[in-house]
Write a protein that holds these residues in place. Sequence first.
Motif, short mmCIF file in Angstrom:
data_model
loop_
_atom_site.label_atom_id
_atom_site.label_comp_id
_atom_site.label_asym_id
_atom_site.label_seq_id
_atom_site.Cartn_x
_atom_site.Cartn_y
_atom_site.Cartn_z
N THR A 250 0.83 -1.20 0.00
CA THR A 250 0.00 0.00 0.00
C THR A 250 0.87 1.26 0.00
OG1 THR A 250 -1.74 -1.18 1.18
CG2 THR A 250 -1.83 1.22 1.25
N GLN A 251 1.95 1.24 0.76
CA GLN A 251 2.87 2.38 0.77
C GLN A 251 3.50 2.59 -0.61
OE1 GLN A 251 5.83 2.11 3.84
NE2 GLN A 251 4.30 1.91 5.47
N GLN B 109 1.07 9.20 -5.95
CA GLN B 109 1.30 10.58 -5.54
C GLN B 109 2.43 11.25 -6.32
OE1 GLN B 109 1.99 10.40 -1.36
NE2 GLN B 109 -0.16 10.00 -0.85
N HIS B 110 3.45 10.49 -6.71
CA HIS B 110 4.66 11.10 -7.25
C HIS B 110 4.94 10.76 -8.71
CE1 HIS B 110 5.60 12.44 -3.24
NE2 HIS B 110 5.50 11.20 -2.79
N THR B 111 4.08 10.04 -9.37
CA THR B 111 4.33 9.66 -10.75
C THR B 111 3.15 10.07 -11.62
OG1 THR B 111 5.55 7.74 -9.93
CG2 THR B 111 5.03 7.78 -12.27
N PRO B 112 3.26 11.19 -12.30
CA PRO B 112 2.18 11.57 -13.21
C PRO B 112 2.16 10.65 -14.44
CG PRO B 112 3.93 13.20 -13.26
CD PRO B 112 4.30 12.20 -12.21
N TYR B 113 1.01 10.56 -15.04
CA TYR B 113 0.85 9.69 -16.21
C TYR B 113 1.85 10.04 -17.31
CZ TYR B 113 -1.00 7.50 -20.35
OH TYR B 113 -1.13 6.76 -21.48
N SER B 114 2.06 11.32 -17.57
CA SER B 114 2.93 11.72 -18.67
C SER B 114 4.35 11.20 -18.51
CB SER B 114 2.93 13.24 -18.81
OG SER B 114 3.36 13.84 -17.60
N ILE B 115 4.88 11.23 -17.31
CA ILE B 115 6.24 10.74 -17.08
C ILE B 115 6.29 9.22 -17.19
CG2 ILE B 115 8.03 10.49 -15.32
CD1 ILE B 115 7.34 13.32 -14.43
N ALA B 116 5.31 8.53 -16.60
CA ALA B 116 5.28 7.07 -16.69
C ALA B 116 5.10 6.62 -18.14
CB ALA B 116 4.16 6.51 -15.82
N ALA C 296 12.92 4.99 -2.41
CA ALA C 296 11.61 5.13 -1.75
C ALA C 296 10.74 3.91 -1.99
CB ALA C 296 10.90 6.39 -2.25
N ILE C 297 10.87 3.31 -3.17
CA ILE C 297 10.04 2.16 -3.51
C ILE C 297 10.55 0.90 -2.83
CG2 ILE C 297 9.32 0.64 -5.38
CD1 ILE C 297 9.44 3.14 -7.20
N TYR D 27 11.02 -4.29 9.35
CA TYR D 27 11.34 -5.29 8.34
C TYR D 27 11.43 -4.60 6.99
CZ TYR D 27 11.30 -9.50 5.53
OH TYR D 27 11.63 -10.49 4.65
N ARG D 28 12.54 -4.79 6.31
CA ARG D 28 12.75 -4.17 5.00
C ARG D 28 12.43 -5.18 3.90
NH1 ARG D 28 16.71 -0.03 3.01
NH2 ARG D 28 16.78 -0.38 0.78
N TYR D 29 11.59 -4.78 2.98
CA TYR D 29 11.20 -5.64 1.86
C TYR D 29 12.17 -5.43 0.71
CZ TYR D 29 6.99 -6.95 4.24
OH TYR D 29 6.11 -7.47 5.14
N ASP D 30 12.96 -6.45 0.43
CA ASP D 30 14.00 -6.35 -0.60
C ASP D 30 13.64 -7.06 -1.90
OD1 ASP D 30 15.70 -4.90 1.04
OD2 ASP D 30 16.59 -6.70 1.89
#
Length: 150
Positions: A52-53, A60-67, A95-96, A104-107
């Motif tokens: 979810t994060q 929040q941080h990736t507009p369609y145009s850039i993606a 961040a991802i 716990y870090r998800y790697d």
Amino acid sequence: MLKQRKGFTLLEIVASIFILSFVFISAISIFISVRTQAYATQERMRAVEAGTQIRNTFLQHTPYSIAHLWLSFQSEESVSFNNETCNSGVFNCDAIFGVIVNNYRYDHIEIMFTLIDDYEAYQVIHFKIVIPYYRTRTVEMRGIIYETSL
């Protein structure tokens, strides 16, 4: 005359030990199974929170145009990456893939993007986040990045 017996025969003792050991083994295996399932459920909740994060970070941080621009430079219709291959320059890989939930870090997260041209009023990019959480179990979080065509 009948002689009165006191005590148990060897056969009765062996049968009662067998029955008691069968009951104890069954109880222990049920306890272990319930404990394992509870742990897996706890891990799943933590993986869903991490997914979810990540999904919220994309939205929040990736507009369609850039993606869309990033996907148009790729040679495939569907693009996936993980923490080892994340060097897109479009997404903040730290961040991802640096998501920490309850210390716990998800790697081992994998993210897949697919550009969809089936909608008339919207331009849509589907993405799927796959997070392994317990042995071979995984959680999939899906989302879309879109903008209107009108």
